[in-house]
Design a protein around this motif. Structure first.
Motif: not given
Length: 158
Positions: A115-116, A118-119, A122, A124-125, A130, A133
């Motif tokens: 999930l991290q 992927w973010k 994209n 998003d982070i 990263l 997380r």
């Protein structure tokens, strides 16, 4: 040093051909220097695939990490280089590692790696978020990747 492998069955021979791609340090044989971590991984493996929680114990001469016989990469902490290395390996879906190290040592990423990543991919982070997380929720725990037969040959099952 003693290293532990958490699994769902007993086996006598380490077969690198059974390694799966997309892991933190690539397809290989993973161990921990922490018995509790190995037990947790064994339990998780049983939930996914059935079997019996099993921890296999190995002896490894840690002097080999600095003698130059084996190509070793070591990450002491959660860093940008560590995160980039994990990204490269997690995004590699082939059975051939994305690197040529015999052994890689570094922190275990948490269970929400996919999930991290992927973010991050994209946008998003950012990289700093990263890394934070990806830190293992139970504190820093090191994993030992043995990715070549040359490295595996130095593990002695106890």
């Amino acid at each position: 040093m003693k290293l532990y492998h958490g699994t769902n069955m007993v086996f006598d021979h380490i077969d690198l051909k059974k390694s799966k791609p997309g892991k933190d340090f690539g397809p290989g044989f993973y161990l921990s220097d922490n018995m509790r971590q190995a037990k947790d991984l064994a339990q998780a493996r049983v939930v996914l695939a059935g079997g019996v929680p099993t921890v296999l114990t190995y002896e490894f001469d840690e002097r080999l990490l600095t003698r130059g016989e084996l190509k070793v990469l070591s990450f002491k902490d959660y860093t940008r280089e560590w995160a980039e290395f994990i990204i490269a390996n997690r995004n590699n879906h082939t059975c051939k590692p994305a690197h040529d190290y015999d052994i890689v040592i570094g922190p275990i990423a948490n269970d929400k790696v996919g999930l991290q990543l992927w973010k991050f991919s994209n946008h998003d982070i950012d990289m700093g978020t990263l890394i934070e997380r990806l830190k293992y929720m139970k504190g820093i725990t090191m994993q030992y990747y043995f990715g070549t037969q040359r490295a595996i040959n130095h593990l002695m099952r106890l």
